[in-house]
Scaffold this motif. Structure first.
Motif, PDB file in Angstrom:
ATOM      1  N   PHE A  43      21.432 -30.616 -22.533  1.00 49.78           N
ATOM      2  CA  PHE A  43      20.803 -29.304 -22.646  1.00 49.78           C
ATOM      3  C   PHE A  43      21.782 -28.335 -23.285  1.00 49.78           C
ATOM      4  O   PHE A  43      22.956 -28.320 -22.955  1.00 49.78           O
ATOM      5  CB  PHE A  43      20.382 -28.783 -21.259  1.00 49.78           C
ATOM      6  CG  PHE A  43      19.325 -29.637 -20.632  1.00 49.78           C
ATOM      7  CD1 PHE A  43      17.990 -29.445 -20.955  1.00 49.78           C
ATOM      8  CD2 PHE A  43      19.646 -30.635 -19.737  1.00 49.78           C
ATOM      9  CE1 PHE A  43      17.000 -30.231 -20.396  1.00 49.78           C
ATOM     10  CE2 PHE A  43      18.668 -31.430 -19.168  1.00 49.78           C
ATOM     11  CZ  PHE A  43      17.346 -31.228 -19.500  1.00 49.78           C
ATOM     12  N   SER A  44      21.270 -27.547 -24.213  1.00 49.02           N
ATOM     13  CA  SER A  44      22.065 -26.523 -24.886  1.00 49.02           C
ATOM     14  C   SER A  44      21.219 -25.267 -24.994  1.00 49.02           C
ATOM     15  O   SER A  44      20.008 -25.341 -25.200  1.00 49.02           O
ATOM     16  CB  SER A  44      22.449 -26.973 -26.301  1.00 49.02           C
ATOM     17  OG  SER A  44      23.198 -28.154 -26.266  1.00 49.02           O
ATOM     18  N   PRO A  45      21.851 -24.098 -24.903  1.00 44.14           N
ATOM     19  CA  PRO A  45      21.068 -22.865 -25.048  1.00 44.14           C
ATOM     20  C   PRO A  45      20.581 -22.692 -26.475  1.00 44.14           C
ATOM     21  O   PRO A  45      21.246 -23.114 -27.424  1.00 44.14           O
ATOM     22  CB  PRO A  45      22.058 -21.764 -24.672  1.00 44.14           C
ATOM     23  CG  PRO A  45      23.403 -22.369 -24.884  1.00 44.14           C
ATOM     24  CD  PRO A  45      23.257 -23.836 -24.641  1.00 44.14           C
ATOM     25  N   LEU A  46      19.414 -22.116 -26.613  1.00 41.64           N
ATOM     26  CA  LEU A  46      18.872 -21.810 -27.923  1.00 41.64           C
ATOM     27  C   LEU A  46      19.433 -20.466 -28.366  1.00 41.64           C
ATOM     28  O   LEU A  46      19.324 -19.472 -27.665  1.00 41.64           O
ATOM     29  CB  LEU A  46      17.344 -21.734 -27.853  1.00 41.64           C
ATOM     30  CG  LEU A  46      16.619 -21.395 -29.146  1.00 41.64           C
ATOM     31  CD1 LEU A  46      16.809 -22.526 -30.162  1.00 41.64           C
ATOM     32  CD2 LEU A  46      15.154 -21.162 -28.885  1.00 41.64           C
ATOM     33  N   HIS A  47      20.074 -20.445 -29.524  1.00 38.18           N
ATOM     34  CA  HIS A  47      20.709 -19.222 -29.993  1.00 38.18           C
ATOM     35  C   HIS A  47      19.822 -18.420 -30.928  1.00 38.18           C
ATOM     36  O   HIS A  47      19.929 -17.211 -31.009  1.00 38.18           O
ATOM     37  CB  HIS A  47      22.032 -19.546 -30.688  1.00 38.18           C
ATOM     38  CG  HIS A  47      23.023 -20.146 -29.766  1.00 38.18           C
ATOM     39  ND1 HIS A  47      23.692 -19.407 -28.812  1.00 38.18           N
ATOM     40  CD2 HIS A  47      23.459 -21.417 -29.614  1.00 38.18           C
ATOM     41  CE1 HIS A  47      24.500 -20.189 -28.125  1.00 38.18           C
ATOM     42  NE2 HIS A  47      24.377 -21.414 -28.591  1.00 38.18           N
ATOM     43  N   ARG A  48      18.947 -19.103 -31.644  1.00 39.89           N
ATOM     44  CA  ARG A  48      18.086 -18.409 -32.593  1.00 39.89           C
ATOM     45  C   ARG A  48      16.798 -19.205 -32.750  1.00 39.89           C
ATOM     46  O   ARG A  48      16.819 -20.427 -32.800  1.00 39.89           O
ATOM     47  CB  ARG A  48      18.798 -18.294 -33.920  1.00 39.89           C
ATOM     48  CG  ARG A  48      18.032 -17.527 -34.955  1.00 39.89           C
ATOM     49  CD  ARG A  48      18.948 -17.198 -36.077  1.00 39.89           C
ATOM     50  NE  ARG A  48      18.826 -15.760 -36.271  1.00 39.89           N
ATOM     51  CZ  ARG A  48      19.193 -15.168 -37.359  1.00 39.89           C
ATOM     52  NH1 ARG A  48      19.766 -15.837 -38.323  1.00 39.89           N
ATOM     53  NH2 ARG A  48      19.023 -13.888 -37.500  1.00 39.89           N
ATOM     54  N   HIS A  49      15.699 -18.511 -32.852  1.00 36.26           N
ATOM     55  CA  HIS A  49      14.397 -19.162 -32.964  1.00 36.26           C
ATOM     56  C   HIS A  49      13.677 -18.564 -34.169  1.00 36.26           C
ATOM     57  O   HIS A  49      13.485 -17.358 -34.240  1.00 36.26           O
ATOM     58  CB  HIS A  49      13.610 -18.899 -31.673  1.00 36.26           C
ATOM     59  CG  HIS A  49      12.252 -19.498 -31.670  1.00 36.26           C
ATOM     60  ND1 HIS A  49      11.130 -18.745 -31.435  1.00 36.26           N
ATOM     61  CD2 HIS A  49      11.812 -20.763 -31.849  1.00 36.26           C
ATOM     62  CE1 HIS A  49      10.070 -19.526 -31.473  1.00 36.26           C
ATOM     63  NE2 HIS A  49      10.460 -20.749 -31.736  1.00 36.26           N
ATOM     64  N   PHE A  50      13.316 -19.393 -35.127  1.00 36.23           N
ATOM     65  CA  PHE A  50      12.600 -18.943 -36.322  1.00 36.23           C
ATOM     66  C   PHE A  50      11.353 -19.786 -36.472  1.00 36.23           C
ATOM     67  O   PHE A  50      11.406 -21.008 -36.411  1.00 36.23           O
ATOM     68  CB  PHE A  50      13.474 -19.098 -37.567  1.00 36.23           C
ATOM     69  CG  PHE A  50      12.712 -18.848 -38.851  1.00 36.23           C
ATOM     70  CD1 PHE A  50      12.439 -17.563 -39.260  1.00 36.23           C
ATOM     71  CD2 PHE A  50      12.257 -19.909 -39.614  1.00 36.23           C
ATOM     72  CE1 PHE A  50      11.733 -17.328 -40.433  1.00 36.23           C
ATOM     73  CE2 PHE A  50      11.557 -19.686 -40.784  1.00 36.23           C
ATOM     74  CZ  PHE A  50      11.289 -18.392 -41.195  1.00 36.23           C
ATOM     75  N   VAL A  51      10.218 -19.134 -36.668  1.00 32.12           N
ATOM     76  CA  VAL A  51       8.969 -19.829 -36.934  1.00 32.12           C
ATOM     77  C   VAL A  51       8.468 -19.326 -38.290  1.00 32.12           C
ATOM     78  O   VAL A  51       8.274 -18.119 -38.479  1.00 32.12           O
ATOM     79  CB  VAL A  51       7.924 -19.562 -35.845  1.00 32.12           C
ATOM     80  CG1 VAL A  51       6.617 -20.247 -36.173  1.00 32.12           C
ATOM     81  CG2 VAL A  51       8.441 -20.028 -34.490  1.00 32.12           C
ATOM     82  N   ALA A  52       8.284 -20.234 -39.213  1.00 35.25           N
ATOM     83  CA  ALA A  52       7.801 -19.869 -40.552  1.00 35.25           C
ATOM     84  C   ALA A  52       6.410 -19.248 -40.452  1.00 35.25           C
ATOM     85  O   ALA A  52       5.603 -19.671 -39.614  1.00 35.25           O
ATOM     86  CB  ALA A  52       7.775 -21.090 -41.440  1.00 35.25           C
ATOM     87  N   PRO A  53       6.130 -18.257 -41.270  1.00 35.68           N
ATOM     88  CA  PRO A  53       4.798 -17.651 -41.263  1.00 35.68           C
ATOM     89  C   PRO A  53       3.695 -18.707 -41.441  1.00 35.68           C
ATOM     90  O   PRO A  53       3.799 -19.586 -42.274  1.00 35.68           O
ATOM     91  CB  PRO A  53       4.842 -16.698 -42.475  1.00 35.68           C
ATOM     92  CG  PRO A  53       6.288 -16.398 -42.676  1.00 35.68           C
ATOM     93  CD  PRO A  53       7.013 -17.652 -42.274  1.00 35.68           C
ATOM     94  N   GLY A  54       2.699 -18.632 -40.583  1.00 33.22           N
ATOM     95  CA  GLY A  54       1.592 -19.570 -40.642  1.00 33.22           C
ATOM     96  C   GLY A  54       1.818 -20.859 -39.891  1.00 33.22           C
ATOM     97  O   GLY A  54       0.934 -21.695 -39.794  1.00 33.22           O
TER      98      GLY A  54
END
Length: 52
Positions: free
Chosen positions: A38-49
């Protein structure tokens, strides 16, 4: 094989593993234990659509 999943909380994965994944793996007769980290999530990006 390397698989990366993103969960809201480590406890959510642990519950899924105990209640659904482990019984299914046992039912089909796969041997061994997964090497889970397990590792912490540092950044979350979801592409448009693409959804969230």
């Amino acid at each position: 094989m390397h698989v990366t999943d993103v969960w809201d909380a480590e406890e959510d994965f642990q519950g899924f593993f105990a209640e659904r994944l482990a019984p299914a793996v046992q039912e089909v007769g796969l041997a061994g234990q997964p090497d889970v980290h397990f590792s912490p999530l540092h950044r979350h990006f979801v592409a448009p659509g693409a959804g969230s």
